[in-house]
Design an enzyme around this catalytic site. Structure first.
Site, short mmCIF file in Angstrom:
data_model
loop_
_atom_site.label_atom_id
_atom_site.label_comp_id
_atom_site.label_asym_id
_atom_site.label_seq_id
_atom_site.Cartn_x
_atom_site.Cartn_y
_atom_site.Cartn_z
N TYR A 61 0.89 -1.19 0.02
CA TYR A 61 0.10 0.00 -0.15
C TYR A 61 1.06 1.34 0.13
O TYR A 61 1.54 1.51 1.07
CB TYR A 61 -1.03 0.22 1.24
CG TYR A 61 -1.81 -1.49 1.41
CD1 TYR A 61 -2.19 -1.98 0.07
CD2 TYR A 61 -2.49 -1.57 2.49
CE1 TYR A 61 -2.98 -3.20 0.46
CE2 TYR A 61 -3.29 -2.75 2.66
CZ TYR A 61 -3.44 -3.42 1.62
OH TYR A 61 -4.01 -4.56 1.75
N HIS A 128 0.63 -12.24 1.16
CA HIS A 128 -0.31 -11.39 0.61
C HIS A 128 -0.93 -11.96 -0.69
O HIS A 128 -1.89 -11.93 -0.99
CB HIS A 128 0.41 -9.93 0.17
CG HIS A 128 -0.73 -8.86 0.05
ND1 HIS A 128 -0.50 -7.57 -0.18
CD2 HIS A 128 -2.00 -8.87 -0.28
CE1 HIS A 128 -1.49 -6.91 -0.24
NE2 HIS A 128 -2.59 -7.57 -0.40
N SER A 207 -12.70 -5.81 2.07
CA SER A 207 -13.80 -5.42 1.41
C SER A 207 -15.05 -5.96 1.75
O SER A 207 -16.00 -6.32 0.82
CB SER A 207 -13.35 -5.58 -0.20
OG SER A 207 -12.36 -4.97 -0.46
N PRO A 208 -15.53 -5.97 2.77
CA PRO A 208 -16.95 -6.35 3.26
C PRO A 208 -18.00 -5.75 2.75
O PRO A 208 -19.30 -5.96 2.90
CB PRO A 208 -16.73 -6.60 4.84
CG PRO A 208 -15.92 -5.53 5.29
CD PRO A 208 -14.75 -5.43 4.02
N GLY A 210 -18.16 -4.46 -0.25
CA GLY A 210 -18.23 -4.57 -1.67
C GLY A 210 -17.59 -3.56 -2.35
O GLY A 210 -17.92 -2.80 -3.36
N ARG A 211 -16.17 -3.01 -1.84
CA ARG A 211 -15.35 -1.98 -2.20
C ARG A 211 -15.96 -0.74 -2.05
O ARG A 211 -15.64 0.20 -2.86
CB ARG A 211 -14.49 -2.19 -3.62
CG ARG A 211 -13.80 -3.45 -3.81
CD ARG A 211 -13.43 -4.00 -5.10
NE ARG A 211 -12.82 -5.19 -5.06
CZ ARG A 211 -11.70 -5.79 -5.16
NH1 ARG A 211 -10.72 -4.61 -4.86
NH2 ARG A 211 -11.34 -6.91 -4.94
N GLY A 212 -16.81 -0.62 -1.23
CA GLY A 212 -17.48 0.79 -1.06
C GLY A 212 -18.80 0.74 -1.53
O GLY A 212 -19.50 1.60 -1.35
N GLY A 217 -23.46 2.99 -2.89
CA GLY A 217 -24.15 2.54 -4.12
C GLY A 217 -23.62 3.03 -5.14
O GLY A 217 -22.20 3.46 -5.34
#
Length: 336
Positions: A61, A128, A207-208, A210-212, A217
């Site tokens: 990162y 990773h 990402s629980p 869904g990547r935001g 939405g």
């Protein structure tokens, strides 16, 4: 805020973490430009004070800058309050990732992460991505030495196949497996989750939300900045599913992201999601998910909605990183 963040056992090797963690990747890379250090340190301190003490980073990162940021945030007595997880195994050059599991690289990566984080020991050190050129037993052998030397406490894997998990666990117990798991991404339920549970390995969904997408939405992708890897996904088809989740959230008196995150929490006590955010309000909303209770019927309804989600988990990352197996140890010995 009135939200109690309980501590839970992650895996069966003794590691105890907050029931929800904080993914720190987006603070430094991949989701648009890096955020100001001062703001992110304030957010990290707020998380720790709120009881979210399981921090997740990686040498990838930035690269490297996120570990440096975490190191700054842990000054002044904060280190003793957190469970620190970082990762190694991906060398990022010219926009492409190269996976490496060679023993020498394992050790040098660990030493470098310790320096950037400015700590004596890493609580949870993940592979990773799996190097398909190197037997997992070879990579694990070096990690086992690092445990024995006190440089890391526990070992984890990220995005490994069930067979690789078993082989790694035979060399040294694996404490946690990090995988993408959300209403948006459920392929891990068939084989990986049962394997982890059979072996007593903790499950850490990244990402629980869904990547935001499950937070805000379609607006997420419409307003995403250049350099945001989430752009260009199956927007219209998934928009309808998001709207149904919103309807259910309204009836529950919670936000859509709390509903989606609660669905992950309800998968079991061995599941510790690490939603990431760079905004204080979003963080506060996320920990509110711990107070949302779902009935079996509501879980089933959410799961049925998720069956219609469209799109691949990775658009820009090499698909060979997923479900990767490694060559047999005998082949490595023959070459040596």
């Amino acid at each position: 805020m009135g939200v109690n963040v309980p501590k839970v056992k992650l895996g069966s090797q003794g590691l105890e973490v907050s029931k929800q963690g904080l993914g720190c990747m987006g603070m430094s890379s991949f989701y648009g430009p890096p955020k100001p250090d001062a703001d992110m340190i304030e957010l990290i301190h707020h998380a720790i004070d709120s009881g979210v003490t399981f921090l997740d980073t990686s040498d990838l990162y930035g690269p490297h800058t996120n570990e440096i940021l975490i190191g700054k945030a842990l000054k002044g007595g904060m280190r003793e309050k957190v469970q620190l997880a970082t990762k190694f195994g991906i060398i990022y050059r010219d926009g492409k990732g190269e996976v490496c599991g060679d023993p020498e690289y394992v050790r040098s990566s660990c030493e470098s992460s310790l320096k950037r984080l400015d700590v004596d020991c890493i609580d949870l050190y993940y592979v990773h991505r799996i190097d398909t050129r190197v037997p997992i037993e070879v990579t694990m052998g070096e990690l086992k030495k690092l445990v024995e030397e006190g440089k890391i406490k526990y070992i984890g894997l990220s995005e490994a196949s069930a067979s690789t998990i078993r082989r790694a666990h035979a060399v040294h117990p694996i404490t946690a497996v990090q995988i993408e798991w959300s209403l948006w991404s459920r392929d891990v339920e068939e084989e990986l989750i049962p394997t982890c549970r059979e072996l007593g390995i903790g499950i850490v969904p990244y990402s629980p939300l869904g990547r935001g997408f499950l937070s805000v939405g379609p607006k997420l992708l419409e307003e995403a900045s250049e350099g945001d890897v989430r752009k260009g996904e199956n927007l219209e088809s998934n928009k309808l599913i998001y709207e149904k989740i919103c309807e259910m959230a309204i009836s529950k008196g919670c936000s859509p992201s709390q509903l989606a995150l609660s669905w992950v929490h309800h998968q079991g006590d061995d599941v510790v999601p690490i939603p990431g955010t760079t905004k204080m309000d979003n963080f506060n909303d996320n920990i509110g998910a711990l107070s949302v209770k779902l009935t079996p019927e509501e879980m089933a309804l959410l799961s049925s909605l998720a069956e219609n989600v469209k799109g691949d988990r990775y658009r820009t990352m090499a698909s060979t990183w997923e479900d990767a197996d490694t060559p047999p140890l005998e082949s490595w010995k023959a070459e040596a």
